[in-house]
Design a protein around this motif. Structure first.
Motif, PDB file in Angstrom:
ATOM      1  N   THR A 153       0.895  -1.118   0.094  1.00 14.01           N
ATOM      2  CA  THR A 153      -0.003  -0.026  -0.020  1.00 14.01           C
ATOM      3  C   THR A 153       0.907   1.188   0.208  1.00 14.01           C
ATOM      4  O   THR A 153       0.404   2.498  -0.677  1.00 14.01           O
ATOM      5  N   ASN A 154       1.963   1.208   0.621  1.00 19.09           N
ATOM      6  CA  ASN A 154       3.164   2.256   0.561  1.00 19.09           C
ATOM      7  C   ASN A 154       2.223   3.343   0.946  1.00 19.09           C
ATOM      8  O   ASN A 154       2.371   4.507   0.263  1.00 19.09           O
ATOM      9  N   ALA A 155       1.996   3.459   2.182  1.00 19.23           N
ATOM     10  CA  ALA A 155       1.268   4.801   2.670  1.00 19.23           C
ATOM     11  C   ALA A 155      -0.142   5.044   2.147  1.00 19.23           C
ATOM     12  O   ALA A 155      -0.557   6.451   2.085  1.00 19.23           O
ATOM     13  N   SER A 156      -0.882   4.242   1.335  1.00 18.25           N
ATOM     14  CA  SER A 156      -2.062   4.774   0.869  1.00 18.25           C
ATOM     15  C   SER A 156      -2.974   4.124   2.036  1.00 18.25           C
ATOM     16  O   SER A 156      -2.671   3.140   2.576  1.00 18.25           O
ATOM     17  N   LEU A 157      -4.025   4.786   1.993  1.00 18.09           N
ATOM     18  CA  LEU A 157      -4.975   4.495   2.849  1.00 18.09           C
ATOM     19  C   LEU A 157      -5.935   3.364   2.592  1.00 18.09           C
ATOM     20  O   LEU A 157      -6.112   2.940   1.404  1.00 18.09           O
ATOM     21  N   PHE A 158      -5.882   2.300   3.682  1.00 19.09           N
ATOM     22  CA  PHE A 158      -6.958   1.198   3.556  1.00 19.09           C
ATOM     23  C   PHE A 158      -7.616   1.045   4.655  1.00 19.09           C
ATOM     24  O   PHE A 158      -7.666   1.571   5.558  1.00 19.09           O
ATOM     25  N   ARG A 159      -8.618   0.159   4.307  1.00 13.50           N
ATOM     26  CA  ARG A 159      -9.639  -0.565   5.256  1.00 13.50           C
ATOM     27  C   ARG A 159      -9.381  -1.700   5.795  1.00 13.50           C
ATOM     28  O   ARG A 159      -9.410  -2.722   4.721  1.00 13.50           O
ATOM     29  N   VAL A 160      -9.288  -2.049   7.063  1.00 18.70           N
ATOM     30  CA  VAL A 160      -9.437  -3.420   7.467  1.00 18.70           C
ATOM     31  C   VAL A 160     -10.254  -3.702   8.661  1.00 18.70           C
ATOM     32  O   VAL A 160     -10.664  -2.755   9.529  1.00 18.70           O
ATOM     33  N   SER A 161     -10.888  -4.647   8.354  1.00 16.29           N
ATOM     34  CA  SER A 161     -11.717  -5.160   9.491  1.00 16.29           C
ATOM     35  C   SER A 161     -11.324  -6.452  10.118  1.00 16.29           C
ATOM     36  O   SER A 161     -10.980  -7.560   9.483  1.00 16.29           O
ATOM     37  N   PHE A 162     -11.356  -6.377  11.491  1.00 12.11           N
ATOM     38  CA  PHE A 162     -10.827  -7.748  11.901  1.00 12.11           C
ATOM     39  C   PHE A 162     -11.588  -7.778  13.468  1.00 12.11           C
ATOM     40  O   PHE A 162     -12.434  -6.985  14.042  1.00 12.11           O
ATOM     41  N   VAL A 163     -11.258  -8.821  14.205  1.00 10.93           N
ATOM     42  CA  VAL A 163     -11.855  -9.157  15.721  1.00 10.93           C
ATOM     43  C   VAL A 163     -10.895  -9.189  16.463  1.00 10.93           C
ATOM     44  O   VAL A 163      -9.713  -9.405  16.656  1.00 10.93           O
ATOM     45  N   LYS A 164     -11.117  -7.921  17.317  1.00  9.56           N
ATOM     46  CA  LYS A 164     -10.269  -7.876  18.644  1.00  9.56           C
ATOM     47  C   LYS A 164      -9.999  -9.026  19.516  1.00  9.56           C
ATOM     48  O   LYS A 164     -10.661  -9.740  19.511  1.00  9.56           O
ATOM     49  N   ALA A 165      -9.157  -8.663  20.368  1.00 13.91           N
ATOM     50  CA  ALA A 165      -8.649  -9.739  21.267  1.00 13.91           C
ATOM     51  C   ALA A 165      -9.861 -10.094  22.284  1.00 13.91           C
ATOM     52  O   ALA A 165      -9.892 -11.182  22.838  1.00 13.91           O
ATOM     53  N   ASN A 166     -10.900  -9.090  22.374  1.00 14.20           N
ATOM     54  CA  ASN A 166     -11.739  -9.308  23.654  1.00 14.20           C
ATOM     55  C   ASN A 166     -13.029  -9.748  22.721  1.00 14.20           C
ATOM     56  O   ASN A 166     -13.881  -9.678  23.566  1.00 14.20           O
TER      57      ASN A 166
END
Length: 88
Positions: free
Chosen positions: A13-26
């Motif tokens: 991505t080289n400092a391009s904006l991206f969106r990431v969805s994930f499940v946190k540890a809690n």
């Protein structure tokens, strides 16, 4: 989704904006707009001790909403989106 493929896409991505969805540890689901390679907000007086990266599954990014550095596990990612690339 393959974690190595995801790591390569995040690094490309080289400092391009991206969106990431994930499940946190809690167990909470989170969506974050982030960038990698942002050095602007690093401390002017960093610690003398080196931090060893022992877990290759963790990626450190700059969260654009909170203007702070965050990290997440590649294995917990549910969706990654950057430009026209979408990984689920």
């Amino acid at each position: 989704m393959n974690t190595e493929q995801l790591r390569k896409e995040i690094n490309k991505t080289n400092a391009s904006l991206f969106r990431v969805s994930f499940v946190k540890a809690n167990g909470e689901h989170r969506t974050m707009y982030a960038k990698v390679g942002i050095k602007r907000f690093l401390s002017k007086n960093p610690n003398k001790r080196k931090v060893q990266r022992t877990n290759n599954d963790v990626v450190c990014v700059f969260d654009m909403e909170s203007k702070s550095y965050k990290s997440f596990r590649l294995s917990s990612v549910t969706e990654f989106c950057c430009k026209r690339i979408i990984l689920k």
